[in-house]
Design an enzyme around this catalytic site. Structure first.
Site, PDB file in Angstrom:
ATOM      1  CD  GLU A 133      47.647  43.628  37.667  1.00  0.00           C
ATOM      2  OE1 GLU A 133      48.325  44.759  37.496  1.00  0.00           O
ATOM      3  OE2 GLU A 133      46.647  43.358  37.410  1.00  0.00           O
ATOM      4  CB  THR A 171      47.348  45.961  34.237  1.00  0.00           C
ATOM      5  OG1 THR A 171      46.705  44.455  34.502  1.00  0.00           O
ATOM      6  CG2 THR A 171      48.577  45.841  34.536  1.00  0.00           C
ATOM      7  CB  SER A 229      36.226  38.887  36.370  1.00  0.00           C
ATOM      8  OG  SER A 229      36.825  39.703  35.300  1.00  0.00           O
ATOM      9  CG  ASN A 231      38.390  42.356  33.048  1.00  0.00           C
ATOM     10  OD1 ASN A 231      37.648  42.234  32.165  1.00  0.00           O
ATOM     11  ND2 ASN A 231      39.036  41.303  33.541  1.00  0.00           N
TER      12      ASN A 231
END
EC number: 1.17.7.4
Length: 327
Positions: A133, A171, A229, A231
């Site tokens: 990202e 994000t 990942s 998050n």
């Protein structure tokens, strides 16, 4: 939420698992395979989850690291994490029909980067170096964006005009982590501008709030999610920071170490935003077989957000790809 002496239970976080952006991206791959047939090429993992990627591969998706690996005249999909404008240009050069499955929340950050760059701001992008990202967002305005990888990185930041500087963020960071970095930046640049709206993904924020609630009562918090990942990794850290004695990240029930359960009466269970519930169900069954049959849902938020599928799925992309390859 106190357990009776000798009882063993599982506190199951709600919300957990798939967010709207991930759900949209995974369905987009499935729909593309149904509509156009295999293969559908996907640039990078559609979402950061090993099980999801392997399941889609079995259906005919081919995941590649670079656009150059996609044969000319094929269909390629961009992952939920977003890509830089140079990737769109590469796809056009290779005469590929494209489906953009970028999460709309990530697209919003991309648009903010473009707008602030046009206004000649120095943009401080808070995020983790190398994350897809971050690479995609940075590519929108490479001459204006400086990556800030946490509060310790603030000392290295330099800008042209301290009165014309704005921050944006990846994000999937934690709210606490981001605001710690923002506070450090504001200490250095008092006139630092904030983005027009909170860029932390609602799902990331909700899942971290739920983990903090689990940590109040659980001696162990298990987070289902893949090692790449962001998050999911962060939820383990949030659980530990919130006071739970132990927290571990697992892809599935097979990765749980039974020794973690020693002396534990209450297990907190949640999953990252890229994780299908089938993996969580597997952990619930595994725990039930070891005496943790009492499952109590801990609800901290309602999620009703949905995103429409990429507009490209309403077109005949095989015909477009064939036409492009003939040009």
């Amino acid at each position: 939420m106190t357990a009776t002496p000798g009882s063993r239970r599982v506190l199951l976080a709600a919300p957990r698992g798939y967010c709207a952006g991930v759900d949209r991206a995974v369905i987009a791959v499935e729909k593309a395979l149904e509509q156009y047939g295999a293969p559908i090429y996907v640039r990078h993992e559609i979402v950061h989850n090993k099980y999801v990627v392997q399941t889609l591969e079995k259906k005919g998706a081919i995941f590649v690291d670079q656009t150059v690996e996609v044969p000319e005249g094929s269909i390629v999909m961009f992952s939920a994490h977003g890509v830089a404008p140079t990737v769109h240009a590469e796809a056009a050069e290779r005469k590929l029909a494209t489906i953009d499955a970028t999460c709309p929340l990530v697209t919003k950050v991309h648009k903010e980067a473009v707008r602030f760059a046009k206004e000649d701001y120095d943009i401080l992008l808070i995020g983790h170096e190398g994350h897809e990202e971050v690479i995609g967002t940075s590519g929108e305005a490479p001459d204006h964006i400086t990556l800030v990888d946490g509060p310790d990185d603030v000392a290295n930041v330099e800008v042209r005009d301290p009165d014309k500087v704005v921050w944006l963020s990846q994000t999937t960071l934690s709210v606490d982590e981001t605001m710690e970095t923002v506070d450090a930046l504001k200490g250095k640049y008092p006139n630092l501008l904030s983005p027009p709206s909170d860029d932390i993904c609602y799902a990331t924020q909700n899942r971290q709030i739920a983990v903090k609630k689990l940590a109040e009562d659980a001696e162990l918090v298990i987070v289902v999610g893949s090692k790449n990942s962001s998050n999911s990794i962060r939820m383990v850290e949030v659980a530990l920071e919130a006071g739970t004695p132990a927290s571990h990240l697992v892809d599935n029930a097979e990765e749980i170490d039974e020794a973690w359960l020693e002396g534990v009466t209450t297990v907190g269970l949640t999953s990252g935003a890229s994780v299908p519930d089938v993996l969580v169900d597997g952990v619930i069954e595994w725990l039930a077989e070891r005496g943790y049959a009492d499952v109590e849902t801990v609800k901290t938020a309602e999620e009703s957000i949905t995103f429409s599928l990429p507009k490209e799925l309403r077109r005949d992309l095989r015909a477009e790809a064939a036409e492009l390859s003939q040009r």
